[in-house]
Design a protein around this motif. Sequence first.
Motif, PDB file in Angstrom:
ATOM      1  N   GLY A 122      37.414  36.418  34.707  1.00 40.59           N
ATOM      2  CA  GLY A 122      38.385  35.378  34.371  1.00 40.59           C
ATOM      3  C   GLY A 122      38.596  34.522  35.600  1.00 40.59           C
ATOM      4  O   GLY A 122      37.798  34.563  36.537  1.00 40.59           O
ATOM      5  N   ASP A 123      39.692  33.761  35.588  1.00 43.20           N
ATOM      6  CA  ASP A 123      40.008  32.972  36.765  1.00 43.20           C
ATOM      7  C   ASP A 123      41.507  32.789  36.893  1.00 43.20           C
ATOM      8  O   ASP A 123      42.257  33.041  35.952  1.00 43.20           O
ATOM      9  CB  ASP A 123      39.286  31.618  36.766  1.00 43.20           C
ATOM     10  N   VAL A 124      41.903  32.390  38.083  1.00 38.58           N
ATOM     11  CA  VAL A 124      43.303  32.101  38.369  1.00 38.58           C
ATOM     12  C   VAL A 124      43.376  30.707  38.977  1.00 38.58           C
ATOM     13  O   VAL A 124      42.464  30.283  39.686  1.00 38.58           O
ATOM     14  CB  VAL A 124      43.939  33.139  39.324  1.00 38.58           C
ATOM     15  N   GLU A 125      44.452  30.016  38.661  1.00 42.19           N
ATOM     16  CA  GLU A 125      44.660  28.688  39.208  1.00 42.19           C
ATOM     17  C   GLU A 125      45.901  28.724  40.079  1.00 42.19           C
ATOM     18  O   GLU A 125      46.959  29.190  39.650  1.00 42.19           O
ATOM     19  CB  GLU A 125      44.836  27.676  38.078  1.00 42.19           C
ATOM     20  N   SER A 126      45.734  28.264  41.301  1.00 42.89           N
ATOM     21  CA  SER A 126      46.871  28.168  42.213  1.00 42.89           C
ATOM     22  C   SER A 126      47.151  26.694  42.460  1.00 42.89           C
ATOM     23  O   SER A 126      46.446  25.823  41.954  1.00 42.89           O
ATOM     24  CB  SER A 126      46.543  28.868  43.537  1.00 42.89           C
ATOM     25  N   VAL A 127      48.163  26.430  43.253  1.00 49.76           N
ATOM     26  CA  VAL A 127      48.456  25.047  43.611  1.00 49.76           C
ATOM     27  C   VAL A 127      47.332  24.464  44.458  1.00 49.76           C
ATOM     28  O   VAL A 127      47.205  23.255  44.580  1.00 49.76           O
ATOM     29  CB  VAL A 127      49.819  24.926  44.333  1.00 49.76           C
ATOM     30  N   LYS A 128      46.466  25.334  45.014  1.00 45.91           N
ATOM     31  CA  LYS A 128      45.359  24.890  45.863  1.00 45.91           C
ATOM     32  C   LYS A 128      44.072  24.647  45.086  1.00 45.91           C
ATOM     33  O   LYS A 128      43.368  23.677  45.342  1.00 45.91           O
ATOM     34  CB  LYS A 128      45.069  25.944  46.941  1.00 45.91           C
ATOM     35  N   ALA A 129      43.716  25.567  44.160  1.00 43.15           N
ATOM     36  CA  ALA A 129      42.401  25.497  43.518  1.00 43.15           C
ATOM     37  C   ALA A 129      42.307  26.493  42.366  1.00 43.15           C
ATOM     38  O   ALA A 129      43.188  27.336  42.189  1.00 43.15           O
ATOM     39  CB  ALA A 129      41.312  25.815  44.541  1.00 43.15           C
ATOM     40  N   VAL A 130      41.211  26.409  41.616  1.00 42.62           N
ATOM     41  CA  VAL A 130      40.887  27.406  40.597  1.00 42.62           C
ATOM     42  C   VAL A 130      39.878  28.361  41.226  1.00 42.62           C
ATOM     43  O   VAL A 130      38.904  27.925  41.847  1.00 42.62           O
ATOM     44  CB  VAL A 130      40.279  26.758  39.334  1.00 42.62           C
ATOM     45  N   SER A 131      40.103  29.651  41.084  1.00 45.04           N
ATOM     46  CA  SER A 131      39.222  30.660  41.676  1.00 45.04           C
ATOM     47  C   SER A 131      38.826  31.690  40.640  1.00 45.04           C
ATOM     48  O   SER A 131      39.664  32.154  39.862  1.00 45.04           O
ATOM     49  CB  SER A 131      39.943  31.382  42.828  1.00 45.04           C
ATOM     50  N   ASP A 132      37.544  32.051  40.645  1.00 47.51           N
ATOM     51  CA  ASP A 132      37.085  33.123  39.771  1.00 47.51           C
ATOM     52  C   ASP A 132      37.654  34.457  40.233  1.00 47.51           C
ATOM     53  O   ASP A 132      37.851  34.682  41.430  1.00 47.51           O
ATOM     54  CB  ASP A 132      35.553  33.221  39.779  1.00 47.51           C
ATOM     55  N   VAL A 133      37.887  35.341  39.271  1.00 48.91           N
ATOM     56  CA  VAL A 133      38.240  36.726  39.541  1.00 48.91           C
ATOM     57  C   VAL A 133      37.028  37.543  39.110  1.00 48.91           C
ATOM     58  O   VAL A 133      36.560  37.416  37.978  1.00 48.91           O
ATOM     59  CB  VAL A 133      39.490  37.166  38.747  1.00 48.91           C
ATOM     60  N   TYR A 134      36.497  38.350  40.015  1.00 50.65           N
ATOM     61  CA  TYR A 134      35.282  39.110  39.750  1.00 50.65           C
ATOM     62  C   TYR A 134      35.612  40.540  39.359  1.00 50.65           C
ATOM     63  O   TYR A 134      36.532  41.146  39.914  1.00 50.65           O
ATOM     64  CB  TYR A 134      34.364  39.095  40.978  1.00 50.65           C
ATOM     65  N   SER A 135      34.846  41.068  38.433  1.00 49.40           N
ATOM     66  CA  SER A 135      35.062  42.448  38.015  1.00 49.40           C
ATOM     67  C   SER A 135      34.509  43.394  39.078  1.00 49.40           C
ATOM     68  O   SER A 135      33.335  43.300  39.439  1.00 49.40           O
ATOM     69  CB  SER A 135      34.394  42.723  36.673  1.00 49.40           C
ATOM     70  N   PRO A 136      35.323  44.322  39.555  1.00 47.78           N
ATOM     71  CA  PRO A 136      34.842  45.276  40.554  1.00 47.78           C
ATOM     72  C   PRO A 136      34.041  46.427  39.933  1.00 47.78           C
ATOM     73  O   PRO A 136      33.401  47.182  40.652  1.00 47.78           O
ATOM     74  CB  PRO A 136      36.130  45.785  41.203  1.00 47.78           C
ATOM     75  N   VAL A 137      34.083  46.558  38.604  1.00 45.91           N
ATOM     76  CA  VAL A 137      33.356  47.618  37.895  1.00 45.91           C
ATOM     77  C   VAL A 137      32.765  47.040  36.612  1.00 45.91           C
ATOM     78  O   VAL A 137      33.161  45.965  36.169  1.00 45.91           O
ATOM     79  CB  VAL A 137      34.282  48.815  37.527  1.00 45.91           C
ATOM     80  N   SER A 138      31.837  47.772  36.021  1.00 46.32           N
ATOM     81  CA  SER A 138      31.341  47.426  34.688  1.00 46.32           C
ATOM     82  C   SER A 138      32.079  48.291  33.675  1.00 46.32           C
ATOM     83  O   SER A 138      32.452  49.427  33.979  1.00 46.32           O
ATOM     84  CB  SER A 138      29.832  47.693  34.594  1.00 46.32           C
ATOM     85  N   GLY A 139      32.290  47.751  32.478  1.00 48.05           N
ATOM     86  CA  GLY A 139      32.982  48.503  31.440  1.00 48.05           C
ATOM     87  C   GLY A 139      33.413  47.580  30.315  1.00 48.05           C
ATOM     88  O   GLY A 139      32.966  46.434  30.229  1.00 48.05           O
ATOM     89  N   THR A 140      34.287  48.087  29.457  1.00 45.30           N
ATOM     90  CA  THR A 140      34.784  47.337  28.311  1.00 45.30           C
ATOM     91  C   THR A 140      36.290  47.156  28.440  1.00 45.30           C
ATOM     92  O   THR A 140      37.010  48.130  28.685  1.00 45.30           O
ATOM     93  CB  THR A 140      34.475  48.092  27.001  1.00 45.30           C
ATOM     94  N   VAL A 141      36.761  45.920  28.288  1.00 47.09           N
ATOM     95  CA  VAL A 141      38.196  45.645  28.380  1.00 47.09           C
ATOM     96  C   VAL A 141      38.912  46.361  27.235  1.00 47.09           C
ATOM     97  O   VAL A 141      38.575  46.171  26.068  1.00 47.09           O
ATOM     98  CB  VAL A 141      38.479  44.122  28.308  1.00 47.09           C
ATOM     99  N   CYS A 142      39.897  47.199  27.572  1.00 45.77           N
ATOM    100  CA  CYS A 142      40.660  47.905  26.541  1.00 45.77           C
ATOM    101  C   CYS A 142      42.115  47.445  26.492  1.00 45.77           C
ATOM    102  O   CYS A 142      42.834  47.774  25.551  1.00 45.77           O
ATOM    103  CB  CYS A 142      40.562  49.420  26.718  1.00 45.77           C
ATOM    104  N   GLU A 143      42.538  46.681  27.503  1.00 44.46           N
ATOM    105  CA  GLU A 143      43.904  46.150  27.505  1.00 44.46           C
ATOM    106  C   GLU A 143      43.967  44.953  28.449  1.00 44.46           C
ATOM    107  O   GLU A 143      43.301  44.936  29.479  1.00 44.46           O
ATOM    108  CB  GLU A 143      44.888  47.240  27.950  1.00 44.46           C
ATOM    109  N   VAL A 144      44.757  43.960  28.075  1.00 44.57           N
ATOM    110  CA  VAL A 144      44.950  42.759  28.882  1.00 44.57           C
ATOM    111  C   VAL A 144      46.444  42.613  29.151  1.00 44.57           C
ATOM    112  O   VAL A 144      47.268  42.835  28.268  1.00 44.57           O
ATOM    113  CB  VAL A 144      44.422  41.505  28.132  1.00 44.57           C
ATOM    114  N   ASN A 145      46.785  42.261  30.379  1.00 44.36           N
ATOM    115  CA  ASN A 145      48.194  42.069  30.734  1.00 44.36           C
ATOM    116  C   ASN A 145      48.655  40.693  30.243  1.00 44.36           C
ATOM    117  O   ASN A 145      48.609  39.706  30.974  1.00 44.36           O
ATOM    118  CB  ASN A 145      48.394  42.214  32.241  1.00 44.36           C
TER     119      ASN A 145
END
Length: 125
Positions: A57-80
């Motif tokens: 996914g990605d996050v947007e700050s007041v500075k820029a949009v930045s990708d968030v990288y997955s530190p592991v492989s797997g299947t998403v089972c819950e999203v905050n």
Amino acid sequence: MNFPKELRYSKSHEWVSVEDGIATIGLTDYAQHELGDLVFVNLPEEGDELTAGEPLGDVESVKAVSDVYSPVSGTVCEVNEELLDHPEAINESPYDAWLVKAEAITDEEELLDAAAYEAFCEEES
């Protein structure tokens, strides 16, 4: 900076906690500090596949949009979902404001312990 010893870290500045085969993933204190005030979060959906080292996914700050990288492989089972309305929670408490939880995880080999991650951050500063 805060580097909780019970967590593991990626060089792209995500933290991981694994409990009962479920990986909880978030942005580190270092990452939120470097990004500045977060104003938007774009997260995957439940059932999406994660690949270690690939954007989840990605996050947007007041500075820029930045990708968030997955530190592991797997299947998403819950999203905050709370972060979608309150991305600033990551700035306020990065180790409580997790992004996603994943199951059937693999590819944890590249993760650093707290001491190694802290040293890595010092080199980047």
